[in-house]
Design an enzyme around this catalytic site. Sequence first.
Site, PDB file in Angstrom:
ATOM      1  CB  CYS A  79     -66.377 -17.523  31.072  1.00 22.00           C
ATOM      2  SG  CYS A  79     -67.509 -16.368  32.116  1.00 22.00           S
ATOM      3  CG  HIS A 183     -67.708 -21.387  32.745  1.00 25.20           C
ATOM      4  ND1 HIS A 183     -66.466 -20.977  33.488  1.00 25.20           N
ATOM      5  CD2 HIS A 183     -68.524 -20.389  33.164  1.00 25.20           C
ATOM      6  CE1 HIS A 183     -66.564 -19.706  33.829  1.00 25.20           C
ATOM      7  NE2 HIS A 183     -67.769 -19.278  33.717  1.00 25.20           N
ATOM      8  CD  GLU A 185     -64.700 -24.198  33.133  1.00 29.99           C
ATOM      9  OE1 GLU A 185     -64.793 -23.395  34.001  1.00 29.99           O
ATOM     10  OE2 GLU A 185     -64.827 -24.346  31.861  1.00 29.99           O
TER      11      GLU A 185
END
EC number: 4.3.2.10
Length: 202
Positions: A79, A183, A185
Amino acid sequence: MKRIVILDYGLGNLRSVQKGLEHVGSSPAISGDPEEILAADGLILPGVGAFVDAMKCLDPIKGTIEEYARSGKPMLGICLGQQVLMSSSEEGKLTDGLDLISGKVLRFPKSELKVPHIGWNNIKIKQDHPLFEGIPDNSFVYFVHSFYVDTASENTLASCNYGLDFSASVVNSKGNVMGTQFHPEKSGAIGLKILKNFVDMC
């Protein structure tokens, strides 16, 4: 086990990245110590917030990050972490980035689309690279951002369209410094596979 360090420089959702890496079998450390950074097999730069603030926070360890990049070991910016890898950003005022990857960070133009760009969107994979090994083209990943990396950069690994095409992922000429605007994750099984690919590169 490969030693992965998540860079702690005062900005970023460190814990979610840590949990994602743990989910794929890694035991990452969180550190801003130059010796620990340089000893790492892989380095991750997370980031949430403003580009100018990030560069101020990174300034004391800028030389360490540059040395790490030169070592050829894998580094991944996520990001805002991707954006600071670039040459410059027009967020706030024109601000120099780490310039590890050539390209500019621009503001999304005013349009009917809401900014920030928040939510799931598909990506187009532009280059073969270990980071995207086993990732199908047009996979959906999760974004939260108001600024983007221009796809004019020849360093685009994957692109996305949100009113315009932008670089969803970038890589340097050596192939070891990478970024994702999305992202991983927070991107489900696809994102975890990308994190696993990064760990496998280390």
